[in-house]
Scaffold this active site. Structure first.
Site, PDB file in Angstrom:
ATOM      1  N   TYR A 155       0.669  -1.344   0.113  1.00 17.52           N
ATOM      2  CA  TYR A 155       0.047   0.136  -0.005  1.00 17.52           C
ATOM      3  C   TYR A 155       1.018   1.107   0.056  1.00 17.52           C
ATOM      4  CZ  TYR A 155      -4.178  -2.755   0.167  1.00 17.52           C
ATOM      5  OH  TYR A 155      -5.122  -3.707  -0.192  1.00 17.52           O
ATOM      6  N   ASP A 210      -7.858   5.658  -4.664  1.00 16.81           N
ATOM      7  CA  ASP A 210      -7.022   6.990  -4.959  1.00 16.81           C
ATOM      8  C   ASP A 210      -7.896   7.974  -4.916  1.00 16.81           C
ATOM      9  OD1 ASP A 210      -7.797   5.840  -8.354  1.00 16.81           O
ATOM     10  OD2 ASP A 210      -8.580   7.582  -7.427  1.00 16.81           O
ATOM     11  N   HIS A 214     -14.710   1.234  -0.810  1.00 16.96           N
ATOM     12  CA  HIS A 214     -13.280   0.192  -0.297  1.00 16.96           C
ATOM     13  C   HIS A 214     -12.114   0.942   0.338  1.00 16.96           C
ATOM     14  CE1 HIS A 214     -14.618  -2.676  -3.866  1.00 16.96           C
ATOM     15  NE2 HIS A 214     -15.634  -2.797  -3.079  1.00 16.96           N
ATOM     16  N   ASN A 247     -16.996   1.434 -20.454  1.00 21.98           N
ATOM     17  CA  ASN A 247     -15.691   0.574 -20.045  1.00 21.98           C
ATOM     18  C   ASN A 247     -15.021   0.215 -21.365  1.00 21.98           C
ATOM     19  OD1 ASN A 247     -14.897  -0.817 -17.537  1.00 21.98           O
ATOM     20  ND2 ASN A 247     -15.072  -2.940 -18.814  1.00 21.98           N
ATOM     21  N   GLU A 259     -13.849  -2.369 -22.220  1.00 20.41           N
ATOM     22  CA  GLU A 259     -14.588  -3.621 -23.031  1.00 20.41           C
ATOM     23  C   GLU A 259     -15.610  -4.275 -22.147  1.00 20.41           C
ATOM     24  OE1 GLU A 259     -10.942  -5.756 -23.072  1.00 20.41           O
ATOM     25  OE2 GLU A 259     -10.934  -6.186 -21.126  1.00 20.41           O
TER      26      GLU A 259
HETATM   27  C1  BV8 Z   1     -18.095  -8.501   1.113  1.00 21.41           C
HETATM   28  C2  BV8 Z   1      -9.016  -3.638  -1.785  1.00 21.41           C
HETATM   29  C3  BV8 Z   1     -19.761  -9.113   2.729  1.00 21.41           C
HETATM   30  C4  BV8 Z   1      -8.770  -2.170  -2.033  1.00 21.41           C
HETATM   31  C5  BV8 Z   1     -10.632  -4.820  -2.798  1.00 21.41           C
HETATM   32  C6  BV8 Z   1     -17.795 -15.753  -4.317  1.00 21.41           C
HETATM   33  C7  BV8 Z   1     -18.993 -15.356  -5.288  1.00 21.41           C
HETATM   34  C8  BV8 Z   1     -19.388 -14.094  -5.239  1.00 21.41           C
HETATM   35  C9  BV8 Z   1     -18.613 -13.057  -4.115  1.00 21.41           C
HETATM   36  C10 BV8 Z   1     -17.927 -13.697  -3.153  1.00 21.41           C
HETATM   37  C11 BV8 Z   1     -17.504 -14.975  -3.496  1.00 21.41           C
HETATM   38  N1  BV8 Z   1     -16.505 -15.170  -2.427  1.00 21.41           N
HETATM   39  C12 BV8 Z   1     -16.104 -14.045  -1.731  1.00 21.41           C
HETATM   40  C13 BV8 Z   1     -17.073 -13.112  -2.419  1.00 21.41           C
HETATM   41  C14 BV8 Z   1     -17.090 -11.643  -1.774  1.00 21.41           C
HETATM   42  C15 BV8 Z   1     -16.088 -11.019  -2.361  1.00 21.41           C
HETATM   43  C16 BV8 Z   1     -15.940 -10.986  -3.758  1.00 21.41           C
HETATM   44  O1  BV8 Z   1     -16.729 -10.128  -4.602  1.00 21.41           O
HETATM   45  N2  BV8 Z   1     -15.014 -11.613  -4.328  1.00 21.41           N
HETATM   46  C17 BV8 Z   1     -14.882 -11.767  -5.791  1.00 21.41           C
HETATM   47  C18 BV8 Z   1     -13.593 -11.799  -6.235  1.00 21.41           C
HETATM   48  C19 BV8 Z   1     -15.450 -13.116  -6.078  1.00 21.41           C
HETATM   49  N3  BV8 Z   1     -16.300  -9.375  -1.885  1.00 21.41           N
HETATM   50  C20 BV8 Z   1     -15.820  -9.087  -0.840  1.00 21.41           C
HETATM   51  O2  BV8 Z   1     -15.230  -9.764   0.012  1.00 21.41           O
HETATM   52  C21 BV8 Z   1     -16.477  -7.698  -0.035  1.00 21.41           C
HETATM   53  N4  BV8 Z   1     -16.796  -7.705   1.063  1.00 21.41           N
HETATM   54  O3  BV8 Z   1     -18.802  -9.209   0.228  1.00 21.41           O
HETATM   55  O4  BV8 Z   1     -18.453  -8.493   2.560  1.00 21.41           O
HETATM   56  C22 BV8 Z   1     -21.087  -8.250   3.070  1.00 21.41           C
HETATM   57  C23 BV8 Z   1     -21.075  -7.388   1.696  1.00 21.41           C
HETATM   58  C24 BV8 Z   1     -22.215  -6.328   1.964  1.00 21.41           C
HETATM   59  C25 BV8 Z   1     -23.130  -6.399   3.069  1.00 21.41           C
HETATM   60  C26 BV8 Z   1     -22.790  -7.371   4.227  1.00 21.41           C
HETATM   61  C27 BV8 Z   1     -21.627  -8.243   4.034  1.00 21.41           C
HETATM   62  C28 BV8 Z   1     -15.182  -6.898  -0.301  1.00 21.41           C
HETATM   63  C29 BV8 Z   1     -14.804  -6.209  -1.537  1.00 21.41           C
HETATM   64  C30 BV8 Z   1     -13.578  -5.374  -1.615  1.00 21.41           C
HETATM   65  C31 BV8 Z   1     -12.329  -5.901  -1.660  1.00 21.41           C
HETATM   66  N5  BV8 Z   1     -11.234  -5.089  -1.765  1.00 21.41           N
HETATM   67  N6  BV8 Z   1      -9.673  -3.981  -2.977  1.00 21.41           N
HETATM   68  C32 BV8 Z   1      -7.380  -1.904  -2.863  1.00 21.41           C
HETATM   69  O5  BV8 Z   1      -6.323  -2.860  -2.701  1.00 21.41           O
HETATM   70  O6  BV8 Z   1      -7.700  -1.188  -3.717  1.00 21.41           O
HETATM   71  S1  BV8 Z   1     -11.374  -5.219  -4.370  1.00 21.41           S
HETATM   72  C33 BV8 Z   1     -10.575  -4.634  -5.731  1.00 21.41           C
HETATM   73  O7  BV8 Z   1     -11.374  -5.013  -6.819  1.00 21.41           O
HETATM   74  C34 BV8 Z   1     -10.540  -3.084  -5.559  1.00 21.41           C
HETATM   75  O8  BV8 Z   1     -11.097  -2.549  -4.557  1.00 21.41           O
HETATM   76  C35 BV8 Z   1     -11.252  -2.789  -7.067  1.00 21.41           C
HETATM   77  O9  BV8 Z   1     -11.916  -1.619  -6.838  1.00 21.41           O
HETATM   78  C36 BV8 Z   1     -12.320  -3.953  -7.111  1.00 21.41           C
HETATM   79  C37 BV8 Z   1     -12.937  -4.128  -8.553  1.00 21.41           C
HETATM   80  O10 BV8 Z   1     -11.787  -4.327  -9.515  1.00 21.41           O
HETATM   81  P1  BV8 Z   1     -11.971  -3.150 -10.786  1.00 21.41           P
HETATM   82  O11 BV8 Z   1     -12.126  -1.703  -9.979  1.00 21.41           O
HETATM   83  O12 BV8 Z   1     -13.264  -3.592 -11.498  1.00 21.41           O
HETATM   84  O13 BV8 Z   1     -10.726  -3.428 -11.436  1.00 21.41           O
HETATM   85  P2  BV8 Z   1     -10.386  -4.567 -12.412  1.00 21.41           P
HETATM   86  O14 BV8 Z   1      -8.831  -4.469 -12.637  1.00 21.41           O
HETATM   87  O15 BV8 Z   1     -11.069  -5.711 -11.943  1.00 21.41           O
HETATM   88  O16 BV8 Z   1     -11.000  -3.837 -13.797  1.00 21.41           O
HETATM   89  C38 BV8 Z   1     -10.576  -2.758 -14.618  1.00 21.41           C
HETATM   90  C39 BV8 Z   1     -11.752  -2.584 -15.542  1.00 21.41           C
HETATM   91  O17 BV8 Z   1     -11.462  -1.302 -16.174  1.00 21.41           O
HETATM   92  C40 BV8 Z   1     -11.684  -3.646 -16.662  1.00 21.41           C
HETATM   93  O18 BV8 Z   1     -13.190  -3.963 -16.941  1.00 21.41           O
HETATM   94  C41 BV8 Z   1     -11.143  -3.084 -17.867  1.00 21.41           C
HETATM   95  O19 BV8 Z   1     -11.561  -3.486 -18.887  1.00 21.41           O
HETATM   96  C42 BV8 Z   1     -11.353  -1.508 -17.437  1.00 21.41           C
HETATM   97  N7  BV8 Z   1     -10.401  -0.771 -18.189  1.00 21.41           N
HETATM   98  C43 BV8 Z   1      -9.037  -0.761 -18.089  1.00 21.41           C
HETATM   99  N8  BV8 Z   1      -8.524   0.401 -18.877  1.00 21.41           N
HETATM  100  C44 BV8 Z   1      -9.483   1.229 -18.915  1.00 21.41           C
HETATM  101  C45 BV8 Z   1     -10.965   0.826 -18.596  1.00 21.41           C
HETATM  102  N9  BV8 Z   1     -12.057   1.364 -18.721  1.00 21.41           N
HETATM  103  C46 BV8 Z   1     -12.019   2.457 -19.196  1.00 21.41           C
HETATM  104  N10 BV8 Z   1     -10.997   3.164 -19.681  1.00 21.41           N
HETATM  105  C47 BV8 Z   1      -9.676   2.666 -19.739  1.00 21.41           C
HETATM  106  N11 BV8 Z   1      -8.689   3.097 -20.005  1.00 21.41           N
END
Ligand code: BV8
Length: 230
Positions: free
Chosen positions: A53, A91, A106, A198, A200
């Protein structure tokens, strides 16, 4: 009067030089999620997590908002209605661009949290496990970040905003992480027009009424201009 909720993810900050998570060579290609973005990983090796971090905090501090962040700040100033940005990003580029109503579901890189007494304070550029909490003096500082398995911030406020939204826009997120990935379904349930902007199609693209693809710095200003001209 139009109420808009906008969800942003790492993709909106990509053109400002900040890495995304799941793209080619992204953060999750360089680090195991279990080691750097879970409470268990922090308990196992706090130095590793602080290093992860600290590097991102240093990069984010130098990053500049891009045309997408600037367009959303202009939308907030000129919209006849309420705009809430719910960001998954840690950020401060929305704030640097001038946005006021920003909700970091988050957490934020520039905030620290005491694992003992829950006190929060402005994080130093580099945090260390031996830093003392300004409130209780304990040496248990952690980044004020929501890790996997932890509950995102202000979920009630987000649910309330989604229930009042006329338009829900998702920008730069892969739609892989819950509960954020479900906001489109909640907004749709309350009758909002749903838009994905997005690079894609995301995992949830088929759940949106309208999708536009391209770099955020190009397609977001165009969408904002159309919204303000309506
Ligand atoms: C929770 C820390 C309970 C901060 C992060 C099984 C099935 C379903 C769900 C779960 C499961 N097992 C566990 C879960 C829950 C879990 C989850 O969802 N897991 C997933 C992986 C399966 N979630 C949790 O644990 C959450 N908590 O559920 O608690 C609860 C909830 C509600 C009420 C009561 C109880 C906690 C989630 C938070 C975790 N922390 N990170 C940090 O270090 O930054 S998550 C991490 O992923 C980041 O925070 C980030 O924000 C998040 C999502 O990622 P994205 O932002 O989408 O980034 P990514 O790289 O994935 O995608 C980028 C996109 O941008 C792409 O689509 C790309 O095409 C596009 N892009 C790229 N360049 C551009 C662009 N678009 C436009 N222009 C460009 N130039």
């Amino acid at each position: 009067m139009t109420n808009i909720v906008i969800l942003t993810g790492a993709g909106i900050s990509a053109e400002s030089g900040l890495g995304t998570f799941r793209d080619e060579g992204g953060l999750w290609a360089q680090h195991r999620i279990e080691d750097v973005a879970t409470p268990e990983g922090f308990a196992r090796d706090p130095d590793l997590v602080h290093r992860f971090y600290n590097a991102r905090r240093d990069q984010a501090a130098k990053a500049k908002p891009n045309a997408a962040h600037v367009a959303l700040a202009e939308l907030e100033r000129r919209l006849d209605g309420d705009l809430l940005i719910v960001t998954q990003n840690v950020d401060s580029l929305h704030e640097k661009a001038g946005s006021q109503a920003v909700l970091h579901m988050h957490g934020q890189l520039n905030r620290a949290l005491c694992a003992t007494c829950d006190h929060r304070w402005d994080a130093p550029l580099a945090m260390h496990k031996s830093d003392s909490c300004p409130a209780c003096g304990q040496q248990a500082p952690r980044p004020d970040i929501v890790w996997f398995g932890e509950i995102p911030y202000q979920m009630e406020k987000i649910a309330e905003a989604l229930s009042q939204a006329d338009v829900f826009v998702s920008i730069g997120t892969s739609g892989e992480v819950y509960p954020a990935a479900n906001f489109v379904a909640e907004a749709d349930h309350f009758g909002a027009h749903t838009v994905e902007l997005n690079l894609e199609p995301s995992a949830g693209a088929s759940r949106f009424a309208e999708c536009r693809f391209g770099p955020a710095s190009e397609i977001v200003p165009i969408w904002v201009a159309e919204e303000l001209a309506r």
